[in-house]
Design an enzyme around this catalytic site. Structure first.
Site, PDB file in Angstrom:
ATOM      1  N   GLN A   2       0.511  -1.061  -0.122  1.00 33.94           N
ATOM      2  CA  GLN A   2      -0.033   0.063  -0.096  1.00 33.94           C
ATOM      3  C   GLN A   2       1.107   1.521   0.067  1.00 33.94           C
ATOM      4  OE1 GLN A   2      -3.383  -1.604   3.394  1.00 33.94           O
ATOM      5  NE2 GLN A   2      -3.634   0.037   2.475  1.00 33.94           N
ATOM      6  N   ARG A   5      -9.437  -0.398   7.490  1.00 37.99           N
ATOM      7  CA  ARG A   5     -10.106   0.598   6.863  1.00 37.99           C
ATOM      8  C   ARG A   5     -11.170   1.240   8.146  1.00 37.99           C
ATOM      9  NH1 ARG A   5     -14.492  -0.851   2.355  1.00 37.99           N
ATOM     10  NH2 ARG A   5     -14.464   0.677   1.314  1.00 37.99           N
ATOM     11  N   CYS A   6      -9.787   2.195   8.871  1.00 36.07           N
ATOM     12  CA  CYS A   6      -9.761   3.522   9.708  1.00 36.07           C
ATOM     13  C   CYS A   6      -8.382   4.235   9.347  1.00 36.07           C
ATOM     14  CB  CYS A   6     -10.377   2.894  10.793  1.00 36.07           C
ATOM     15  SG  CYS A   6      -9.266   2.693  12.139  1.00 36.07           S
ATOM     16  N   GLU A  32     -13.552   4.726   4.481  1.00 38.99           N
ATOM     17  CA  GLU A  32     -12.946   4.439   5.392  1.00 38.99           C
ATOM     18  C   GLU A  32     -14.289   4.536   6.229  1.00 38.99           C
ATOM     19  OE1 GLU A  32      -9.930   6.594   6.743  1.00 38.99           O
ATOM     20  OE2 GLU A  32      -8.406   4.329   6.472  1.00 38.99           O
TER      21      GLU A  32
HETATM   22  N1  PCD Z   1     -13.728  10.003  -3.363  1.00 39.40           N
HETATM   23  C1  PCD Z   1     -14.443  10.934  -4.333  1.00 39.40           C
HETATM   24  N2  PCD Z   1     -14.840  11.735  -3.184  1.00 39.40           N
HETATM   25  C2  PCD Z   1     -13.970  11.632  -2.050  1.00 39.40           C
HETATM   26  C3  PCD Z   1     -13.244  10.979  -1.752  1.00 39.40           C
HETATM   27  C4  PCD Z   1     -12.957  10.001  -2.233  1.00 39.40           C
HETATM   28  O1  PCD Z   1     -15.078  10.483  -5.153  1.00 39.40           O
HETATM   29  N3  PCD Z   1     -14.736  13.235  -1.540  1.00 39.40           N
HETATM   30  C5  PCD Z   1     -13.318   8.542  -4.234  1.00 39.40           C
HETATM   31  C6  PCD Z   1     -12.256   8.674  -4.227  1.00 39.40           C
HETATM   32  O2  PCD Z   1     -11.496   9.227  -4.920  1.00 39.40           O
HETATM   33  C7  PCD Z   1     -11.866   7.023  -4.369  1.00 39.40           C
HETATM   34  C8  PCD Z   1     -12.763   6.192  -3.204  1.00 39.40           C
HETATM   35  O3  PCD Z   1     -13.731   7.153  -2.881  1.00 39.40           O
HETATM   36  O4  PCD Z   1     -11.340   6.345  -5.291  1.00 39.40           O
HETATM   37  C9  PCD Z   1     -11.912   6.382  -1.505  1.00 39.40           C
HETATM   38  O5  PCD Z   1     -11.199   7.574  -1.323  1.00 39.40           O
HETATM   39  P1  PCD Z   1     -10.501   8.331  -0.114  1.00 39.40           P
HETATM   40  O6  PCD Z   1     -11.174   7.840   0.836  1.00 39.40           O
HETATM   41  O7  PCD Z   1      -9.540   8.982  -0.123  1.00 39.40           O
HETATM   42  O8  PCD Z   1      -9.170   6.527   0.037  1.00 39.40           O
HETATM   43  P2  PCD Z   1      -8.072   5.931  -0.860  1.00 39.40           P
HETATM   44  O9  PCD Z   1      -7.074   6.825   0.023  1.00 39.40           O
HETATM   45  O10 PCD Z   1      -7.953   6.104  -1.854  1.00 39.40           O
HETATM   46  O11 PCD Z   1      -8.329   4.850   0.110  1.00 39.40           O
HETATM   47  C10 PCD Z   1      -7.957   3.937   0.994  1.00 39.40           C
HETATM   48  C11 PCD Z   1      -9.360   3.568   1.519  1.00 39.40           C
HETATM   49  C12 PCD Z   1      -8.995   2.871   3.082  1.00 39.40           C
HETATM   50  S1  PCD Z   1      -7.782   3.323   3.946  1.00 39.40           S
HETATM   51  C13 PCD Z   1      -9.280   1.434   3.352  1.00 39.40           C
HETATM   52  S2  PCD Z   1      -8.507   0.394   4.543  1.00 39.40           S
HETATM   53  C14 PCD Z   1      -9.802   0.848   2.422  1.00 39.40           C
HETATM   54  C15 PCD Z   1     -11.083   2.077   1.577  1.00 39.40           C
HETATM   55  O12 PCD Z   1     -10.165   2.736   0.731  1.00 39.40           O
HETATM   56  N4  PCD Z   1      -9.342  -0.072   1.573  1.00 39.40           N
HETATM   57  C16 PCD Z   1     -10.190  -0.645  -0.261  1.00 39.40           C
HETATM   58  N5  PCD Z   1     -11.582   1.416   0.039  1.00 39.40           N
HETATM   59  C17 PCD Z   1     -11.080   0.477  -0.606  1.00 39.40           C
HETATM   60  N6  PCD Z   1     -11.831  -0.035  -1.484  1.00 39.40           N
HETATM   61  C18 PCD Z   1     -11.781  -0.991  -2.225  1.00 39.40           C
HETATM   62  N7  PCD Z   1     -12.500  -1.364  -3.452  1.00 39.40           N
HETATM   63  N8  PCD Z   1     -10.417  -1.713  -1.501  1.00 39.40           N
HETATM   64  C19 PCD Z   1     -10.207  -1.812  -0.614  1.00 39.40           C
HETATM   65  O13 PCD Z   1      -9.029  -2.238  -0.108  1.00 39.40           O
HETATM   66 MO1  PCD Z   1      -6.801   1.731   5.196  1.00 39.40          MO
HETATM   67  O14 PCD Z   1      -5.461   2.545   6.463  1.00 39.40           O
HETATM   68  O15 PCD Z   1      -5.584   0.916   4.126  1.00 39.40           O
HETATM   69  O16 PCD Z   1      -7.627   0.494   6.613  1.00 39.40           O
END
Ligand code: PCD
Length: 804
Positions: free
Chosen positions: A235, A382-383, A758
């Protein structure tokens, strides 16, 4: 009118900001034409696989690799002894700790990497793994962080005498750090003097991002030219290049890191894992490319985890419900090594967003990190670095306070929301919220679900239940969350010393099409679609004529990568700024072509026109051509720009989520009748992509709140190492989602956009959990730990005496 229509038509043709442009990457993905890490196959490539520890805590007495080496097709078996001369048997973690690459004398969690087998194919490697004989001597196991802090058992013998860690003093041999923010004394005073205090232990259980594609890498060391190419599920490819260079001593220009297509990241692919290091070493040793791909069990058991926060909250208020103070103490189970993926100065991530959407005058938080015999990690599933834990904590504390006050929880929130005119808002724990309009979002949400009607229905169902007419209860799960996404700025945020800016480089081709490269990397978010839209609006070339490329460190400008919803706030801003540089040069070229002064032309959607004479214009396409075929005095040929953007602040998206859930008291089963998600992420780039992000994120929230868990027994055996036990929702479990939005732009972002990826997880988890709690509120339930699977819901009913 005609002019306006014509301008709108030109705008629509660009498919810029606000357009629900179809995702351009999907043609490839839906036809099986993606290029994922396991699709990378090089001539002569070897395959690696790990011998892993069956014990959670044991001494490694001996490792006998002879039988494995004797197997036809096995090329090498690496152990810590082989890595030691290179100084690679341990590696630094993102959190300032160090982690064994291969077991060095002992193992500290089940599934830990003990030896790395390299063979001609993956099957031989797997067979050879079985032939490596390791003698273990088991040691006492600690899986409970509270007990670990009292135990005589020393987990990390390598640092047992060190009184200082990367984040200050250590209180005990199994203690990692204490981290504090806020005014402790003032908070104690406020709570001490308060009319009402609610206190609760809120546990956010251990879980795992479980992307469909697990982690992997292919390392190819070319001994002739001294260049190392590393493909992997990264990433943050640039950071991997820098770390690889620092660790291996190979000069950075001789390392090329490539993230190919990534099949979901969710934070799992931010960290550095032993498999990456071993594939590199094995390629250096053997002189041929080496691939390592983990399987599902490896991924679930060893490659990172998320959450595992025990949050003791105390919140105080007046009788009328005005909150006066908040104190939270967290016991954070970090497992065997502190490998949390957080910006360096923030060992508890951005947990101090825990005051949430509320105007709380004083607050204090303290976090104690603890070692246990569990897998390392602590990734932001996802935060944005522990924001989901913070949101869950405050949204549960609000519910508990509402019970304490005998108040409606929607009203309690309304009374305490930060008001629109208070932004930019300085929180008691040190954040500056950039913008927000919580009351508008809240009212819209309550109206959309007919909140009053729902409460009436709930009361009726309760009456029927009490009268023995029905066995169902209704829960209304309310949440108003505030996120903090888009790390930097550089002055506050770095990862291993690299400041958290991001970047975009644009090249406009003579015929009026373009390529833009960014320091981020899509894992499914649709960057190829949406970043082109930002540019289309900035430079007036159609999004369809702009290629977006990410993930190759030899071509992309340096960036810190994609996690913590930082791509839009940071790289998105860089993209807009680079576009503006293009436009500034284009203005000079247009003025020259139109034979007027630079100041006499103005921008109009896709062209520069002479002020007051709009029929005299040059489109961006004309200008692009001229940039390459005209000798313009004082202007260099070509049309390119690069921007490195250091954001002045983070962005603070917010949302109002409501979950309406029916619960069958006798079976513990739940049915989600309605899930309403209102998100405010400022300027919306692609509404369809945002909807997709919300659907995906709420589904992951459903998983976490209602069943997903990494669980251990008292011996430290991971009980949820396969998808038979680890809940991954399918279309069967997923309800219909109703999405909605308000738009409160970020005042400091060039296009006003905030992140959104997120938010649905951050808001979703408390919405589901609060619904379960709300259903049982009339029977005195205050707090019950997630995940709320059918068994645990049944158990709540049982404990409350609702089964006869
Ligand atoms: N957007 C729009 N408008 C606004 C904002 C935003 O349209 N106002 C869109 C953009 O362009 C992109 C999306 O929506 O396409 C997202 O963005 P953002 O919030 O800035 O974010 P980024 O930096 O691009 O990415 C990151 C995130 C995270 S952190 C996570 S866990 C998850 C989410 O992203 N992962 C994933 N989502 C998703 N989806 C998918 N399909 N796969 C994946 O793996 Mo961490 O811290 O790493 O735990």
């Amino acid at each position: 009118m005609k002019d306006l229509d014509e301008r709108e038509e030109r705008k629509d043709a660009l498919k810029g900001l606000g357009c629900s442009r179809k995702r351009v990457e999907d043609a490839r993905f839906t036809q099986g034409k993606g290029n994922y890490i396991d699709d990378v196959n090089l001539p002569g490539m070897l395959h690696g696989d790990f011998v892993r520890s069956p014990y959670a805590h044991a001494r490694v007495v001996s490792i006998d690799t002879s039988a494995a080496m004797a197997l036809d097709g096995v090329v090498a078996v690496l152990t810590a002894k082989d890595l030691e001369p290179l100084g690679l048997h341990w590696m630094p973690t993102l959190a300032g700790d160090k982690q064994m690459v291969l077991a060095d004398g002992k193992v500290l969690f089940q599934g830990q990497e003990v030896a790395f087998v390299v063979a001609k194919d993956r099957y031989i490697a797997a067979d050879a793994v079985e032939l490596v004989e390791v003698e273990y001597e088991d040691l006492p196991v600690l899986v409970n962080p509270f007990e670990a802090l009292k135990s005589d058992v020393v987990l990390r013998e390598d640092i047992k005498d060190e009184k200082e860690g990367a984040h200050g003093a250590r209180k005990h041999h199994n203690h990692i750090f204490t981290w504090e923010e806020g005014d402790k004394e003032a908070t104690e005073q406020a709570i001490g003097a308060a009319e009402v205090v609610a206190e609760e232990m809120v546990y956010y259980h251990r879980t795992h991002p479980c992307p469909l594609e697990p982690c992997g890498s292919v390392a190819s060391m070319d001994k002739v030219n001294g260049k190392l190419t590393l493909w992997g599920t990264f990433q943050a490819p640039h950071v991997v290049r820098t770390v690889a260079s620092l660790l291996s001593g190979i000069e950075e220009h001789n390392i090329r890191v490539i993230s190919p297509d990534i099949g979901g990241g969710f934070g799992n692919k931010v960290g550095v894992y032993p498999g990456y290091v071993c594939s590199i070493v094995a390629s250096i040793v053997t002189g041929v490319p080496v691939k390592w791909i983990e399987d599902r069990m490896d991924n679930l058991m060893a490659t990172a985890f998320a959450r595992d926060y025990w949050m003791k909250g105390r919140i105080s208020a007046t009788k009328e419900g005005k909150i006066t103070g908040l104190d939270v103490h967290v016991t954070a189970d970090h497992g065997a090594f502190d490998a949390c993926a957080d910006p360096t100065k923030f060992p508890a991530g951005f947990f101090h967003i825990v005051t949430g959407s509320y105007d709380i005058p004083v607050a204090h938080v303290a976090v104690d990190g603890v070692y246990t015999n569990k897998a390392p990690g602590g990734v932001a599933y996802r935060c944005s670095f522990r924001v989901t834990e913070a949101a869950y904590c405050i949204e549960r504390m609000i519910e508990v306070l509402a019970i304490e006050l005998g108040m409606d929880a929607a009203e309690l929130r309304r009374i305490n929301f930060i008001k629109k005119d208070q932004f930019p808002y300085q929180s008691a724990l040190g954040w500056e919220y950039d913008s927000g309009d919580y009351h508008t979002a809240w009212d819209k949400a309550l109206k959309a679900v007919d909140y009053e009607g729902l409460r009436k229905e709930q009361a009726q169902m309760l009456e029927d239940f009490k009268a023995g007419k029905s066995r169902k209860l209704l829960g209304i799960g309310l949440t108003h969350f505030t996120e903090i996404v888009g790390a930097g700025p550089v002055k506050n945020c770095d990862i291993l010393g690299m400041g958290m800016f991001d970047s975009c480089e644009i090249r406009i081709h003579p015929t009026g099409s373009a390529i833009a490269r960014l320091g981020t990397i899509s894992q499914g978010q649709g960057h190829a679609t949406t970043f082109a839209q930002i540019l289309a609006s900035e430079i007036g070339l159609p999004a369809d004529s702009i290629t977006i490329e990410e993930g190759d460190t030899d071509t992309a400008p340096y960036g810190l990568g994609t996690y913590g919803s930082r791509s839009t706030p940071v790289a998105g801003a860089a993209t807009a700024m680079a576009g503006r540089k293009i436009r500034a040069k284009a203005q000079m070229i247009a003025a020259y072509l139109l034979e007027v002064h630079d100041d006499d032309v103005e921008w109009d959607v896709d062209r520069f026109a002479v002020k007051g004479a709009p029929e005299r214009f040059k489109t961006m396409k004309d200008i692009a051509y001229a940039a390459y075929n005209q000798a313009i005095p004082g202007v260099e040929p070509g049309l390119e720009a690069v921007s490195y953007y250091d954001p002045p602040n983070m962005t603070y998206p917010f949302g109002a989520y409501i979950c309406v859930m029916e619960i069958d008291v006798d079976t513990g089963e739940h049915k989600i009748r309605q899930f309403y998600a209102l998100d405010d992420c400022g300027t919306r780039i692609n509404p369809m992509v945002i909807d997709g992000q919300v659907h995906g994120g709420v589904t992951e929230a459903l998983a976490i709140a209602m069943g997903q868990e990494i669980a251990y027994d008292e011996m430290g055996n991971c009980k949820t190492g396969t998808l038979m036990d680890f809940f991954l929702p399918t279309a069967v479990e997923v309800p219909n989602y109703q999405t909605d939005h308000t738009v409160t732009p970020s005042p400091h972002h060039p296009i006003g956009a905030k992140g959104v990826g997120e938010s649905p997880n951050v808001g979703g988890v408390p919405a589901f959990s609060n619904a379960v709690h709300d259903a049982f509120r009339p029977f005195g339930l205050r707090q019950s730990h997630m995940p709320h699977d059918h068994w645990r819901i049944w158990k709540i009913a049982q404990t409350l005496g609702l089964h006869d």
